[in-house]
Design an enzyme around this catalytic site. Structure first.
Site, PDB file in Angstrom:
ATOM      1  N   ARG A 238       0.804  -1.237   0.000  1.00 25.15           N
ATOM      2  CA  ARG A 238       0.000   0.000   0.000  1.00 25.15           C
ATOM      3  C   ARG A 238       0.832   1.280   0.000  1.00 25.15           C
ATOM      4  O   ARG A 238       0.585   2.201  -0.763  1.00 25.15           O
ATOM      5  CB  ARG A 238      -0.832   0.056   1.278  1.00 25.15           C
ATOM      6  CG  ARG A 238      -2.142  -0.631   1.234  1.00 25.15           C
ATOM      7  CD  ARG A 238      -2.935  -0.221   2.488  1.00 25.15           C
ATOM      8  NE  ARG A 238      -4.149  -0.989   2.570  1.00 25.15           N
ATOM      9  CZ  ARG A 238      -4.203  -2.208   3.098  1.00 25.15           C
ATOM     10  NH1 ARG A 238      -3.119  -2.774   3.595  1.00 25.15           N
ATOM     11  NH2 ARG A 238      -5.349  -2.864   3.130  1.00 25.15           N
TER      12      ARG A 238
ATOM     13  N   ARG B 258      11.394  -0.964   8.591  1.00 24.51           N
ATOM     14  CA  ARG B 258      11.896  -1.538   9.835  1.00 24.51           C
ATOM     15  C   ARG B 258      13.421  -1.481   9.822  1.00 24.51           C
ATOM     16  O   ARG B 258      14.061  -1.809   8.812  1.00 24.51           O
ATOM     17  CB  ARG B 258      11.435  -2.992   9.985  1.00 24.51           C
ATOM     18  CG  ARG B 258       9.976  -3.120  10.416  1.00 24.51           C
ATOM     19  CD  ARG B 258       9.724  -2.539  11.808  1.00 24.51           C
ATOM     20  NE  ARG B 258       8.332  -2.605  12.240  1.00 24.51           N
ATOM     21  CZ  ARG B 258       7.438  -1.627  12.108  1.00 24.51           C
ATOM     22  NH1 ARG B 258       7.772  -0.491  11.518  1.00 24.51           N
ATOM     23  NH2 ARG B 258       6.213  -1.764  12.563  1.00 24.51           N
TER      24      ARG B 258
ATOM     25  N   ASP C 292      14.067   6.510   9.375  1.00 22.72           N
ATOM     26  CA  ASP C 292      13.008   6.765  10.363  1.00 22.72           C
ATOM     27  C   ASP C 292      12.952   5.626  11.374  1.00 22.72           C
ATOM     28  O   ASP C 292      12.296   5.742  12.403  1.00 22.72           O
ATOM     29  CB  ASP C 292      11.648   6.890   9.645  1.00 22.72           C
ATOM     30  CG  ASP C 292      10.542   7.356  10.580  1.00 22.72           C
ATOM     31  OD1 ASP C 292      10.786   8.310  11.360  1.00 22.72           O
ATOM     32  OD2 ASP C 292       9.448   6.770  10.566  1.00 22.72           O
TER      33      ASP C 292
ATOM     34  N   GLU D  30      15.627   0.743  18.904  1.00 18.40           N
ATOM     35  CA  GLU D  30      15.001   2.063  19.053  1.00 18.40           C
ATOM     36  C   GLU D  30      14.774   2.382  20.519  1.00 18.40           C
ATOM     37  O   GLU D  30      14.239   1.533  21.235  1.00 18.40           O
ATOM     38  CB  GLU D  30      13.683   2.095  18.278  1.00 18.40           C
ATOM     39  CG  GLU D  30      13.913   1.961  16.783  1.00 18.40           C
ATOM     40  CD  GLU D  30      12.635   2.093  15.946  1.00 18.40           C
ATOM     41  OE1 GLU D  30      11.568   2.345  16.516  1.00 18.40           O
ATOM     42  OE2 GLU D  30      12.740   1.938  14.722  1.00 18.40           O
TER      43      GLU D  30
ATOM     44  N   HIS E 268      11.212   7.460  14.189  1.00 15.79           N
ATOM     45  CA  HIS E 268      10.098   6.525  13.915  1.00 15.79           C
ATOM     46  C   HIS E 268       8.755   7.259  14.027  1.00 15.79           C
ATOM     47  O   HIS E 268       7.892   6.886  14.820  1.00 15.79           O
ATOM     48  CB  HIS E 268      10.146   5.320  14.866  1.00 15.79           C
ATOM     49  CG  HIS E 268       9.323   4.156  14.360  1.00 15.79           C
ATOM     50  ND1 HIS E 268       9.562   2.855  14.716  1.00 15.79           N
ATOM     51  CD2 HIS E 268       8.251   4.107  13.521  1.00 15.79           C
ATOM     52  CE1 HIS E 268       8.682   2.060  14.131  1.00 15.79           C
ATOM     53  NE2 HIS E 268       7.877   2.813  13.399  1.00 15.79           N
TER      54      HIS E 268
HETATM   55  C1  MLT Z   1       3.579   0.825  11.854  1.00 12.25           C
HETATM   56  O1  MLT Z   1       3.997  -0.314  11.636  1.00 12.25           O
HETATM   57  O2  MLT Z   1       2.379   1.075  11.803  1.00 12.25           O
HETATM   58  C2  MLT Z   1       4.528   1.925  12.149  1.00 12.25           C
HETATM   59  O3  MLT Z   1       5.816   1.510  12.288  1.00 12.25           O
HETATM   60  C3  MLT Z   1       4.110   2.878  13.196  1.00 12.25           C
HETATM   61  C4  MLT Z   1       3.923   2.387  14.579  1.00 12.25           C
HETATM   62  O4  MLT Z   1       4.875   2.151  15.291  1.00 12.25           O
HETATM   63  O5  MLT Z   1       2.794   2.239  15.025  1.00 12.25           O
END
Ligand code: MLT
Length: 318
Positions: free
Chosen positions: A152, A230, A254, A259, A277
């Protein structure tokens, strides 16, 4: 009178409006966002658990939650949940796969432009009182952007890149034909022809450190790498070495293998644009993520068909 509504434990911060829809309705809701010590006392009686990516739902955590029926991941990636353990236990996992598409797509394009225009240096110099007006950077127009993982988010970026005059190509081992006309190419071709390699794959054991020294060596000298997916998709040691040698012209990260990142170079390197992130962290995306998982929890409670089950094989198990 005892409140016997099912208990939903909120382990990571999500949109408060979405939480209110649960607590004012058919569920009790407890806030356990202050870390494991706040979560642990509620696990034994939890019917549902809401997480983002911070809380790691391990087999041990599941062992502390014998009444747990559903984990709602207010986001896309489920790599913070032991999916095998959840499925073995018959715990349903749902997520919000579409909530952050626009936000992550917009962030990615912002990072591409920051990188190719090489804006970080001039921004810093101007802030420090300088006025560096020399010829600088390149246009995004005419660049080839190679997406690794063409779901997506990458498709949304590709659609938005066309008016910029950039050329999207993609590699995705799960696709046999292009969903939108973007050329699907072998990984080697993507690496050797892209100006920007942009990562959008879900993390798995197969693609951990996919961007390693040999794969970076196959890129053109001066390629940019953007990772909003990731951290562990990238071998960070190899990435830093390639930035130092000039094989890579820059990177925007990001996400990080650990993390917050423990290696200072990952956020301080002059050729890295670091963000914490926050791809999905806009108000709009978080409202959607909260609302999507809450609606899914309500559907599960009413035993209605679900929109976003990640392990549908557990549905209907006793
Ligand atoms: C996700 O997988 O939706 C994103 O990395 C954002 C989050 O940590 O929720």
């Amino acid at each position: 009178m005892a409140d016997d509504r099912p208990l939903i434990v909120v382990a990571d911060g999500i949109d408060q409006g979405a939480v209110a829809a649960l607590s004012e309705g058919p569920c009790r809701v407890v806030d356990a966002t202050a870390g494991f010590d706040s979560l642990r006392p509620h696990l034994g009686s939890a019917w549902g658990l809401i997480v983002r990516s911070r809380t790691k739902v391990t087999r041990e955590i599941l062992g502390l939650a014998p009444n747990l029926k559903i984990i709602a991941r207010a986001g896309v990636g489920v790599d913070n949940i032991d999916m095998k353990a959840a499925t073995d236990r018959g715990v349903l996992v749902v997520n919000a796969p579409a909530a952050a598409t626009t936000s992550v797509a917009e962030l990615s394009i912002a990072l591409y432009i920051l990188l190719v225009r090489d804006l970080l240096g001039p921004i810093g110099a101007t802030r420090s009182g300088g006025w560096p007006r020399g010829t600088h950077g390149h246009e995004l127009a005419g660049t080839t952007v190679g997406f690794i993982g063409y779901g997506r988010i990458a498709r949304e970026i590709a659609r938005r890149l066309l008016p910029f005059g950039a050329r999207p190509i993609a590699h995705d081992p799960f696709l046999t034909s292009s969903p939108d006309g973007t050329p699907l190419v072998p990984l080697d071709e993507l690496l050797s022809t892209s100006n920007i390699v942009s990562l959008h794959a879900a993390l798995s054991e197969e693609n951990r450190h996919l961007i390693d020294a040999p794969h970076i060596a196959r890129m053109r000298r001066g390629t940019y790498v953007v990772n909003v997916a990731r951290g562990a998709l990238v071998d960070e040691t190899a990435l830093l070495a390639a930035l130092d040698s000039g094989q890579l012209a820059g990177a925007a990260l990001d996400v990080y293998e650990v993390e917050p990142p423990v290696r200072a170079e990952l956020v301080r390197h002059p050729r890295i644009i670091p963000t914490p992130h926050l791809g999905a962290s806009t108000h709009e995306a978080q409202q959607r993520a909260g609302s999507d998982v809450v609606q899914e929890l309500l559907r599960a409670l009413k035993r209605e068909p679900l929109k976003y089950p990640v392990n549908p094989e557990v549905i209907g198990r006793p």
